[in-house]
Structure formats: structure tokens, C-alpha cells
Motif scaffolding. Structure first.
Motif, PDB file in Angstrom:
ATOM      1  N   ILE A   1      36.578 109.445 131.644  1.00 40.10           N
ATOM      2  CA  ILE A   1      37.473 109.690 132.778  1.00 40.10           C
ATOM      3  C   ILE A   1      36.668 110.197 133.976  1.00 40.10           C
ATOM      4  O   ILE A   1      36.832 109.729 135.108  1.00 40.10           O
ATOM      5  CB  ILE A   1      38.576 110.694 132.387  1.00 40.10           C
TER       6      ILE A   1
ATOM      7  N   MET B   1      40.424 102.663 126.669  1.00 39.85           N
ATOM      8  CA  MET B   1      39.351 103.432 127.289  1.00 39.85           C
ATOM      9  C   MET B   1      38.889 102.756 128.582  1.00 39.85           C
ATOM     10  O   MET B   1      38.685 103.416 129.616  1.00 39.85           O
ATOM     11  CB  MET B   1      38.167 103.572 126.331  1.00 39.85           C
TER      12      MET B   1
ATOM     13  N   ALA C   1      41.483 103.285 131.311  1.00 33.57           N
ATOM     14  CA  ALA C   1      41.408 104.625 131.881  1.00 33.57           C
ATOM     15  C   ALA C   1      40.220 104.750 132.822  1.00 33.57           C
ATOM     16  O   ALA C   1      40.321 105.328 133.914  1.00 33.57           O
ATOM     17  CB  ALA C   1      41.316 105.665 130.756  1.00 33.57           C
ATOM     18  N   TYR C   2      39.087 104.197 132.402  1.00 36.30           N
ATOM     19  CA  TYR C   2      37.873 104.214 133.233  1.00 36.30           C
ATOM     20  C   TYR C   2      38.144 103.512 134.567  1.00 36.30           C
ATOM     21  O   TYR C   2      37.787 104.011 135.639  1.00 36.30           O
ATOM     22  CB  TYR C   2      36.747 103.519 132.474  1.00 36.30           C
TER      23      TYR C   2
ATOM     24  N   MET D   1      40.419 105.430 136.974  1.00 36.22           N
ATOM     25  CA  MET D   1      39.691 106.516 137.620  1.00 36.22           C
ATOM     26  C   MET D   1      38.784 105.994 138.732  1.00 36.22           C
ATOM     27  O   MET D   1      38.445 106.732 139.659  1.00 36.22           O
ATOM     28  CB  MET D   1      38.876 107.295 136.581  1.00 36.22           C
TER      29      MET D   1
ATOM     30  N   GLY E   1      34.485 107.460 135.319  1.00 32.81           N
ATOM     31  CA  GLY E   1      35.270 106.504 136.080  1.00 32.81           C
ATOM     32  C   GLY E   1      35.450 106.938 137.524  1.00 32.81           C
ATOM     33  O   GLY E   1      35.335 106.132 138.455  1.00 32.81           O
ATOM     34  N   VAL E   2      35.740 108.225 137.729  1.00 35.32           N
ATOM     35  CA  VAL E   2      35.877 108.760 139.084  1.00 35.32           C
ATOM     36  C   VAL E   2      34.557 108.623 139.842  1.00 35.32           C
ATOM     37  O   VAL E   2      34.515 108.170 140.993  1.00 35.32           O
ATOM     38  CB  VAL E   2      36.329 110.231 139.049  1.00 35.32           C
TER      39      VAL E   2
ATOM     40  N   ALA F   1      36.301 110.360 125.504  1.00 31.47           N
ATOM     41  CA  ALA F   1      37.435 110.043 126.365  1.00 31.47           C
ATOM     42  C   ALA F   1      37.380 110.850 127.660  1.00 31.47           C
ATOM     43  O   ALA F   1      37.597 110.316 128.761  1.00 31.47           O
ATOM     44  CB  ALA F   1      38.741 110.317 125.627  1.00 31.47           C
ATOM     45  N   VAL F   2      37.073 112.135 127.544  1.00 32.11           N
ATOM     46  CA  VAL F   2      36.983 112.989 128.733  1.00 32.11           C
ATOM     47  C   VAL F   2      35.817 112.558 129.617  1.00 32.11           C
ATOM     48  O   VAL F   2      35.936 112.464 130.849  1.00 32.11           O
ATOM     49  CB  VAL F   2      36.829 114.471 128.317  1.00 32.11           C
TER      50      VAL F   2
END
Length: 400
Positions: free
Chosen positions: A305, A249, A252-253, A256, A308-309, A301-302
Motif C-alpha cells: 500500500i 494485492m 490495492a497497489y 494507491m 503504491g502511493v 500488504a501494508v
């Protein structure tokens, strides 16, 4: 030297500066991914372990406006190498201490040198290219910062989960040592810069726009990193993820974040003030959803993400927001940018830590929303006078 050769040399120079930024940020923020393990290792609470993040940030906040000016008489390469050497030595020593107060001291010492490297790296990157390309060059160094979080946080989290906190500290030392050698053999010596004028730099502190920019960045960065500092705690306690799942996780963060850097780089060239003022709102929405669905793995999770962006966008916005307030003083602006972001990290981490101790880990996103509620009015206050002036000018032209 041909233009293509100059371009390749500039790109290599900027890449090496980004490698150094990666090493420092890997050490600064990587600790956030292992706070529960550190707390267990030293027999303290997770909130107390959070001091490793907040005191580092506090040291950077206080040294940020000062140390770049004090070191401005020396060659940038020499100063940046010294910074990396201090980080390497302290990371190595921290692997072998058994006292939590001593561990804290070994975090604060390199923190004092962090603003020197980062400030000089931004300036060195901007000097490597034509003036019109300076924002793109500094954005590449900022991507090194994001990469430090992308790889550093999840990697050290995984390393500690399968070994020990000591091995995690040795990982920090190895990364900084590699960056040190890369700059030592790859970065040109450069010319000795002219000493900065204290008066010409400090006069900006008398301007209202400067303080609105600083306070806005403090609140905005505090919102993002106050939550991020305890993200592994939230994912483990509230979402119920395993250590390996948390590492994925966080990875992924972080990935992004780099996407956010690129998005913000383009947006800030088109409509910077509008983009900066709109940014807190989608972050607040994501924090609210994080709070509401924190115990469900798929929605989390979504949400991470998207967060993160947005967090990657915040990094670019923070640097732009302060540097645009004092465009004639880039060195001092970079120092204030670092001071403001790290002061925000310290305040946000402490605020969220207090919420954890008093209410529980579930309310971690609420602390971020509270900081955003402070950030938005400060951002709008800076652009309001100019916006009103534009509207008045348009009315006058329409009535003419």
C-alpha cells in the motif's frame, strides 16, 4: 461560449485523453501481471517472458524522442487515433499466435506508437486549459496512466487465472477498441499544429541539466518498475499467495498509485525539487522491508500500500523532472520523458530478471534498491548547483 461551458468542454476533452492513456498503459503494463502464465503458455522461463515488458519499454525508449517530432505535422486527433488502432489490431492478433518470437513482435510494433499518443495527449491537455492550469490538466492524463495499472494489471491477472492467456489478450484489444471509439466520436478535431523546429528542440541535448534529468528518471523509474514487473512472481513464489489474492494485492497497489498522483501534484506545486530528491529514500526503506518480511502476508500488504502511493508519486516526479529541464520545448520534453521512463523500465526489468535467474525471486526488491542508489546522486547533482548559488547569495546578503 460561457466560461462554465468552456470548462466543461475542457474537462471532457481531458477525460477522453485520459481514457486513451488508460487503454495504452493497460496493454503495456498489464502483461506484467501475467508473466508466469505467459511463460507457461509458451514454454519459456519467467525471465524470458519478461522480454514482453522490457522490449516494449526499449521500443518506447528509442522511439520516444523521434516519433512525436515526425508526427508533429499532422492533427493530434488523427495521430492519436492511429496509435489506438495499432494497439487494438496488435492486441487482437496476439491472442491467436502460438510463437513466442511473434508474440514479441506484436508487442514491439504498437510500442513504437505509444510515445506519439502519450506525448500528444499531454500537449493536448495542456492546450485545453489556461497556462496556469496546465500542470493540473497533465496530471489528470497521468491519472489515466495510473488507472490503466489499477484496473488493467489486476483485471487481466484475474481473467487469465480463470480462463487463458488468449482471453487476456482479447481483453487488451477490447479496452483499446473502446478508447479508440471514445476519442473518435468525443474528441474535437482541433487545428493542424505548426511543425516543430528540430534544431530548437535538439539543442537541449547539449545541456548538462537535461542529461542529469534524463539519467535520474531512468534510474528512478527503473527501480520502481523493475520490481513491479515481477511483483506477481514475488507474491506467488515468496509470499505464497494464490492467484486471486495476488490480483487483490495488485489492485490495492494500483489504487494507491492514484493517491500518489494526487499527493505528488500538490507537493510539486509547493517544493518540487526537495520533494523529488527526498522520494528515493522512503522507497528504498519500503524495498528493504519488502525483502525482510516478504514471506509474511500482513506486512507485505501494508508495504505494498505504501509502495503504491510512492510509485504514484514517481510518475508525476518523472514528468516534472524532465519537463522542467526544458520548459520551452514541451513536445520534445514529453518524448524524452517517455523514452527515459521506458528505458528505465527495460534496464530495471532486465537487472531484476538476472537476479532472479542467478539468486532467486527473493532478491527482487534488492534490484530496486540498487537502482535507487544510482538515482539519488543523479537527482541531487541536478539541484546542487542551484542550492549552492542560493546559499552564496544568502551569505552575501548577511555580510552586506
Amino acid at each position: 461560449m460561457s466560461s462554465s461551458s468552456q470548462s466543461r468542454a475542457a474537462n471532457l476533452r481531458i477525460f477522453l485523453l485520459a481514457v486513451g492513456a488508460f487503454g495504452l498503459i493497460n496493454t503495456e503494463m498489464g502483461i506484467a501481471g501475467i508473466l508466469p502464465a505467459v511463460a507457461s503458455e509458451y514454454g519459456v522461463t519467467v525471465a524470458t517472458a519478461g522480454l514482453l515488458v522490457s522490449l516494449f519499454a526499449l521500443a518506447v525508449a528509442f522511439s520516444g524522442p523521434v516519433t512525436p517530432l515526425l508526427c508533429s505535422r499532422f492533427r493530434r486527433k488523427t495521430v492519436m487515433l492511429t496509435s489506438l488502432a495499432v494497439f487494438t489490431a496488435c492486441s487482437l492478433a496476439s491472442a491467436f499466435v502460438s510463437s513466442f518470437p511473434l508474440m514479441l513482435a506484436l508487442r514491439v510494433i504498437p510500442a513504437i506508437m505509444q510515445p506519439v499518443y502519450t506525448s500528444f495527449a499531454f500537449s493536448e491537455a495542456a492546450a485545453a486549459v489556461p497556462a496556469k492550469d496546465a500542470p493540473k490538466a497533465t496530471a489528470k492524463v497521468m491519472m489515466g496512466v495510473s488507472a490503466g495499472m489499477v484496473l488493467g494489471v489486476p483485471c487481466v491477472n484475474w481473467i487469465v487465472s480463470v480462463s487463458s492467456v488468449r482471453v487476456g489478450m482479447l481483453f487488451f484489444a477490447a479496452v483499446n477498441g473502446f478508447a479508440l471509439l471514445a476519442l473518435l466520436f468525443g474528441l474535437p478535431n482541433g487545428e493542424r499544429p505548426q511543425a516543430m523546429s528540430y534544431g530548437s528542440q535538439l539543442r537541449h541535448l547539449l545541456e548538462k541539466e537535461t542529461w542529469l534529468a534524463i539519467l535520474g528518471v531512468v534510474a528512478l523509474n527503473g527501480a520502481v518498475f523493475g520490481v513491479f514487473s515481477y511483483l506477481s512472481e514475488y507474491l506467488g513464489t515468496v509470499t505464497g499467495l494464490s492467484a486471486s489474492a495476488i490480483s487483490l494485492m495488485l489492485l490495492a497497489y494500483g489504487l494507491m498509485n492514484i493517491v500518489g498522483n494526487m499527493i505528488a501534484g500538490n507537493a510539486l506545486t509547493r517544493s518540487p525539487r526537495r520533494f523529488a530528491c527526498m522520494l528515493p529514500m522512503p522507497i528504498a526503506v519500503m524495498f528493504a522491508l519488502f525483502f525482510a518480511f516478504g514471506d509474511l502476508t500482513a506486512p507485505v500488504a501494508v508495504i505494498l500500500i505504501v509502495l503504491g502511493v510512492l510509485a504514484g508519486c514517481v510518475g508525476n516526479v518523472n514528468q516534472y523532472w524532465i519537463s522542467s529541464a526544458m520548459p520551452d520545448s514541451p513536445e520534445f520534453a514529453n518524448g524524452l520523458f517517455l523514452a527515459a521512463t521506458n528505458l528505465g523500465t527495460m534496464i530495471g526489468t532486465q537487472l531484476v530478471g538476472l537476479l532472479i535467474d542467478s539468486v532467486g525471486s527473493r532478491v527482487i526488491p534488492v534490484g530496486g534498491i540498487a537502482m535507487l542508489a544510482v538515482a539519488l546522486p543523479l537527482l541531487l547533482a541536478r539541484v546542487a548547483p542551484r542550492a549552492c548559488g542560493i546559499l552564496r547569495a544568502r551569505r552575501q546578503r548577511a555580510n552586506a
